[in-house]
Design a protein around this motif. Structure first.
Motif, PDB file in Angstrom:
ATOM      1  N   HIS A  24       0.840  -1.198   0.000  1.00 31.20           N
ATOM      2  CA  HIS A  24       0.000   0.000   0.000  1.00 31.20           C
ATOM      3  C   HIS A  24       0.879   1.254   0.000  1.00 31.20           C
ATOM      4  CE1 HIS A  24      -3.321  -2.677   1.010  1.00 31.20           C
ATOM      5  NE2 HIS A  24      -2.531  -3.199   1.927  1.00 31.20           N
ATOM      6  N   PRO A  25       1.612   1.503  -1.100  1.00 36.11           N
ATOM      7  CA  PRO A  25       2.486   2.685  -1.106  1.00 36.11           C
ATOM      8  C   PRO A  25       1.703   3.976  -0.901  1.00 36.11           C
ATOM      9  CG  PRO A  25       2.453   1.589  -3.263  1.00 36.11           C
ATOM     10  CD  PRO A  25       1.640   0.759  -2.342  1.00 36.11           C
ATOM     11  N   TYR A  26       2.270   4.838  -0.082  1.00 31.19           N
ATOM     12  CA  TYR A  26       1.713   6.160   0.227  1.00 31.19           C
ATOM     13  C   TYR A  26       0.330   6.100   0.878  1.00 31.19           C
ATOM     14  CZ  TYR A  26       5.667   7.691  -2.553  1.00 31.19           C
ATOM     15  OH  TYR A  26       6.929   7.892  -3.031  1.00 31.19           O
ATOM     16  N   ARG A  27       0.014   5.002   1.559  1.00 30.26           N
ATOM     17  CA  ARG A  27      -1.234   4.927   2.311  1.00 30.26           C
ATOM     18  C   ARG A  27      -0.984   5.214   3.791  1.00 30.26           C
ATOM     19  NH1 ARG A  27      -5.182  -0.224   2.508  1.00 30.26           N
ATOM     20  NH2 ARG A  27      -5.576   0.450   0.376  1.00 30.26           N
ATOM     21  N   TYR A  28       0.152   4.746   4.319  1.00 27.93           N
ATOM     22  CA  TYR A  28       0.430   4.832   5.748  1.00 27.93           C
ATOM     23  C   TYR A  28       1.561   5.805   6.062  1.00 27.93           C
ATOM     24  CZ  TYR A  28      -2.145   0.429   5.725  1.00 27.93           C
ATOM     25  OH  TYR A  28      -3.108  -0.539   5.546  1.00 27.93           O
ATOM     26  N   THR A  29       1.484   6.390   7.257  1.00 32.49           N
ATOM     27  CA  THR A  29       2.587   7.204   7.767  1.00 32.49           C
ATOM     28  C   THR A  29       3.529   6.292   8.553  1.00 32.49           C
ATOM     29  OG1 THR A  29       1.503   7.685   9.868  1.00 32.49           O
ATOM     30  CG2 THR A  29       1.065   9.227   8.034  1.00 32.49           C
ATOM     31  N   GLN A  30       4.677   6.826   8.902  1.00 31.37           N
ATOM     32  CA  GLN A  30       5.599   6.067   9.742  1.00 31.37           C
ATOM     33  C   GLN A  30       4.908   5.636  11.036  1.00 31.37           C
ATOM     34  OE1 GLN A  30       9.988   6.735  10.724  1.00 31.37           O
ATOM     35  NE2 GLN A  30       8.953   8.003  12.250  1.00 31.37           N
ATOM     36  N   GLU A  31       4.168   6.540  11.670  1.00 31.06           N
ATOM     37  CA  GLU A  31       3.460   6.198  12.909  1.00 31.06           C
ATOM     38  C   GLU A  31       2.503   5.038  12.690  1.00 31.06           C
ATOM     39  OE1 GLU A  31       1.522   9.616  14.567  1.00 31.06           O
ATOM     40  OE2 GLU A  31       3.403  10.498  15.262  1.00 31.06           O
ATOM     41  N   ASP A  32       1.766   5.064  11.574  1.00 25.75           N
ATOM     42  CA  ASP A  32       0.824   3.981  11.273  1.00 25.75           C
ATOM     43  C   ASP A  32       1.554   2.647  11.182  1.00 25.75           C
ATOM     44  OD1 ASP A  32      -1.248   5.879  11.024  1.00 25.75           O
ATOM     45  OD2 ASP A  32      -1.048   5.983   8.835  1.00 25.75           O
ATOM     46  N   PHE A  58      13.163   4.513   1.921  1.00 20.31           N
ATOM     47  CA  PHE A  58      11.816   4.978   2.282  1.00 20.31           C
ATOM     48  C   PHE A  58      11.621   6.409   1.795  1.00 20.31           C
ATOM     49  CE2 PHE A  58      13.196   2.088   5.661  1.00 20.31           C
ATOM     50  CZ  PHE A  58      12.101   1.271   5.853  1.00 20.31           C
ATOM     51  N   HIS A  59      10.590   6.635   1.008  1.00 18.98           N
ATOM     52  CA  HIS A  59      10.239   8.008   0.635  1.00 18.98           C
ATOM     53  C   HIS A  59       8.989   8.416   1.396  1.00 18.98           C
ATOM     54  CE1 HIS A  59       8.144  11.005  -2.072  1.00 18.98           C
ATOM     55  NE2 HIS A  59       9.186  11.631  -1.554  1.00 18.98           N
ATOM     56  N   HIS A  60       9.094   9.540   2.117  1.00 16.21           N
ATOM     57  CA  HIS A  60       7.950  10.109   2.846  1.00 16.21           C
ATOM     58  C   HIS A  60       7.514  11.354   2.074  1.00 16.21           C
ATOM     59  CE1 HIS A  60       8.792   7.699   6.523  1.00 16.21           C
ATOM     60  NE2 HIS A  60      10.011   7.736   6.035  1.00 16.21           N
ATOM     61  N   ASP A  61       6.255  11.395   1.658  1.00 18.07           N
ATOM     62  CA  ASP A  61       5.772  12.523   0.867  1.00 18.07           C
ATOM     63  C   ASP A  61       5.375  13.711   1.752  1.00 18.07           C
ATOM     64  OD1 ASP A  61       3.225  11.920   1.904  1.00 18.07           O
ATOM     65  OD2 ASP A  61       2.452  11.143   0.007  1.00 18.07           O
ATOM     66  N   THR A  62       4.755  14.720   1.149  1.00 21.83           N
ATOM     67  CA  THR A  62       4.398  15.938   1.888  1.00 21.83           C
ATOM     68  C   THR A  62       3.375  15.677   2.992  1.00 21.83           C
ATOM     69  OG1 THR A  62       2.735  16.491   0.236  1.00 21.83           O
ATOM     70  CG2 THR A  62       4.895  17.509  -0.026  1.00 21.83           C
TER      71      THR A  62
END
Length: 138
Positions: A45-53, A98-102
């Motif tokens: 699930h790319p770009y569905r979850y945050t690191q915290e999730d 890991f890429h974290h978006d805006t």
């Protein structure tokens, strides 16, 4: 509560990562280890979850936290310090960036991929590395 997510950030593989091509972590028994659960969540699930999730859901799955207790358990989980995805063996051992978006949502990129190369050179992103597995030699 403190925000533990990364935003507009790329976490590259550790300097001492032993692989040049990303590997998918495998479970060796019935219980899935942390890197397998993290990989399945993020890659599936790319770009569905945050690191915290990701951090909390993996904890909740491994500790069988009931759905009705998740909200309180999540608050308690982040009330004490938690290691971030920079400590994940996905970036330290298995060759995944890991890429974290805006919005703080995360996706995985194989170290050998063109997209990994592009993201690791993107000056608009904060660039950090996964934690080393071993201490630097003096």
């Amino acid at each position: 509560m403190k925000d533990h997510n990364y935003y507009d950030t790329f976490i590259g593989v550790a300097e001492d990562c032993p692989v040049t091509n990303a590997e998918i972590p495998q479970a060796k028994g019935d219980a899935k280890p942390v890197p397998v659960l993290q990989y399945e969540m993020i890659a599936g699930h790319p770009y569905r979850y945050t690191q915290e999730d990701v951090l909390f859901e993996v904890y909740a799955m491994r500790n069988e936290v009931a759905e009705e207790q998740r909200s309180a358990a999540r608050e308690a989980f982040f009330a004490k310090g938690q290691p971030c995805l920079r400590t994940s063996s996905l970036g330290k051992r298995y060759g995944w960036g890991f890429h974290h978006d805006t919005e703080g949502k995360v996706a995985l990129y194989a170290v050998e991929s063109e997209a990994y190369g592009d993201l690791s050179q993107d000056a608009s992103l904060k660039q950090v590395k996964a934690m080393r597995s071993s201490r630097a030699k003096p």
